[in-house]
Each structure stands twice: as C-alpha cells, then as structure tokens.
Design an enzyme around this catalytic site. Sequence first.
Site, PDB file in Angstrom:
ATOM      1  N   TYR A 187      15.609  -2.622  -4.641  1.00 48.22           N
ATOM      2  CA  TYR A 187      16.623  -3.583  -4.208  1.00 48.22           C
ATOM      3  C   TYR A 187      18.045  -3.069  -4.437  1.00 48.22           C
ATOM      4  CZ  TYR A 187      12.604  -6.588  -3.802  1.00 48.22           C
ATOM      5  OH  TYR A 187      11.381  -7.106  -3.438  1.00 48.22           O
TER       6      TYR A 187
ATOM      7  N   HIS B 257       6.907  -7.664 -11.523  1.00 51.05           N
ATOM      8  CA  HIS B 257       6.600  -6.274 -11.195  1.00 51.05           C
ATOM      9  C   HIS B 257       6.063  -5.539 -12.412  1.00 51.05           C
ATOM     10  CE1 HIS B 257       9.418  -5.834  -7.441  1.00 51.05           C
ATOM     11  NE2 HIS B 257       8.238  -6.354  -7.153  1.00 51.05           N
TER      12      HIS B 257
ATOM     13  N   LYS C  66       0.064 -10.789  -8.434  1.00 45.53           N
ATOM     14  CA  LYS C  66      -0.567  -9.598  -7.874  1.00 45.53           C
ATOM     15  C   LYS C  66      -1.390  -8.906  -8.949  1.00 45.53           C
ATOM     16  CE  LYS C  66       0.540  -5.611  -5.004  1.00 45.53           C
ATOM     17  NZ  LYS C  66       1.632  -4.852  -4.336  1.00 45.53           N
TER      18      LYS C  66
ATOM     19  N   ARG D 123       5.726 -14.510  -4.471  1.00 45.26           N
ATOM     20  CA  ARG D 123       4.976 -14.010  -3.317  1.00 45.26           C
ATOM     21  C   ARG D 123       4.377 -15.201  -2.576  1.00 45.26           C
ATOM     22  NH1 ARG D 123       3.648 -10.882  -7.817  1.00 45.26           N
ATOM     23  NH2 ARG D 123       4.240  -8.675  -7.678  1.00 45.26           N
TER      24      ARG D 123
ATOM     25  N   ARG E 290      11.565 -13.627  -0.883  1.00 41.84           N
ATOM     26  CA  ARG E 290      11.430 -12.966  -2.192  1.00 41.84           C
ATOM     27  C   ARG E 290      12.375 -11.767  -2.263  1.00 41.84           C
ATOM     28  NH1 ARG E 290       7.777 -11.750  -6.505  1.00 41.84           N
ATOM     29  NH2 ARG E 290       7.211  -9.555  -6.715  1.00 41.84           N
TER      30      ARG E 290
ATOM     31  N   HIS F  87       7.835 -13.201   2.614  1.00 42.89           N
ATOM     32  CA  HIS F  87       8.253 -12.191   1.641  1.00 42.89           C
ATOM     33  C   HIS F  87       9.737 -11.867   1.767  1.00 42.89           C
ATOM     34  CE1 HIS F  87       5.933 -10.174  -1.434  1.00 42.89           C
ATOM     35  NE2 HIS F  87       6.656  -9.089  -1.290  1.00 42.89           N
TER      36      HIS F  87
END
Length: 302
Positions: A272, A263, A166, A141, A240, A237
């Site tokens: 994705y 994640h 995150k 990120r 990414r 982003h």
Amino acid sequence: MPHSALDAPISPLRQRLIDDMTLRRFSQETQCIYLRDVGRLATFLGRPPDTATADDLRRFQVWQQDDGVPVPTMNSIVSALRFFFTHTVDRPDLARKLVRLAHPRKLPVVLSRDEVARLLNATTCLKHQAALSVAYGAGLRVAEVATLKVTDIDSERMLIQVERGKGGRYHNAMLSADLLTLLRQWWIAGRRQGVMHRDGWLFPGQHPMKPISTRQLHRIVVEAAQAADIAKRVGPHTLRHSFATHLLEDGVDIRVIQVLLGHAKLDNTALYAKIATRTVRAVTSPLDRLGLFKPGEISPDG
C-alpha cells in the site's frame, strides 16, 4: 458460490484432504479451490495424485506452462499441491519439487475518500450500506464480512472479532464510533424485519439462517459503484485496499495497519506504500531543498 467440488463422491484420500483442511479451519471456498487443483493433477496423471513422482510433478508444471495457464493460477495450484503432499500424504520431499513462478504483482485499485462516500451513499438499503461500511471501515475481506455474527461486535472494547480470517487465523478489527452507530441502526431495522437474531448472522442472506453470500456482496458493490458514477473496476476487496491506503496516508504506522488487516507478513501490507498518493505528495523532494529554481525566475528563453 457453487460447491460441486465438495459435493462429489468422497474417496478415502479426498476425505483425508478435506479433514486436514477442516482441521486448519480453511474456508469452504478455499477447500473447493484446493480440491479442484489437486484434481487437476489427478486428471493429468490419470491415476490418484498420491502416486505422483517428482518427475510427474515436473512434467505437470511444464505442461501447464506450455498450455498457457496464467502464472497466478499456476502458483495457486502449487499452494494446493504443497498442502496436499505435506499434510495429507506426508511427502514433503515432493512438495519441495513444486516451483512457484515469479509474477509482478499488480497495484490494486483504490478509491478516493470522496468515491468511497459516494459509493456507500449509493447503496439501496441499510443492510447493504452497513455491510460495505464494515468492509471499508474495518478493512475486512469479503468472506470475513459475510460470516460476521452479531456477537462478533464488541461495543465495549470497540472491536470486531474476526473468527475465521484468511488461513483460519483469528484477529481483531477496529470498530469506529460511526460504524457502531450504523450497525445499531441496522440491528433495529433488522429486528423490525424479523431477520436479525442475537446469536445470528450480522448480515443474513435471503434465508435468515444463512449468511449473505460473497457473490451477492460483490454484486452490491458493483451496482453501487455504477449508481455513484465510479468508472473504476471495483469489488468488495477494493474497499479493503482503500481502508489500508487511507490509513497509511493519514500517517498510521504500517505495522499497525498490518495488525488491523490480519496480514501474516509485513510484505503484504507494504504494497500500500506504493499507492498512497497523499504520502508521496507530502514528501519534499531533495531538489526543492536546494532552492535553485524559484517561480518567475526562469528565463522564457530557456
């Protein structure tokens, strides 16, 4: 980014919320957003937010909807208020009254491999090329790229240690041989320029003692995309997203990609699969397996 929300006069309640977020290693950007969103409820009520009732929260959300507040923004406010009522004022019963609205998630913009190469080659200096290469080559990120330190690069285990991802989560990102070579080139150049230090930031900002800002990284990507004649709307982003999509197209297991991206939920990584065009093209349609239609065998009369 401006931090006016953090610079405002501190009330005991506000300080408690800041302390709760700091304890959980929330980034400064996230703290600003949460303080702003809790402040929205206080403005609506005209009194401190910890005095809210279940009916107040219902009226607040109805008012937001009637006022045309976008669904993603409403859901972001719900996240802030749920944290506030659950952790800061210990009223989880109120947190449960907040409604998160369904919102179809847009598919992210993804660059082709050729476009990524053109974008990286269009950067104006080694530092910018290295920073964007980390975003793509490790799938980080933008905030993770900005706050990397030199000591986060583990060349022995070929890993990048992401200390504050995150939600304050720690995870290891991949460090490829080519990326390590580029980072070593940047290290030599940065030392020569006097901006790189062994315990310092990997990508210093205008002041060597501060990291590069996420805003500056965004500007670097936009300018490189324009120079590379890429018409797509891109940001940090995007690199990414491209990292994850290209790995999926190369046959990397989606659970491995989940770990590499940091994640918490597989659902976030599964997105994705919807944009991995090479994966779709590699699948043989069951219609083709029937062998009914051969090239040149269809009558021109239909």
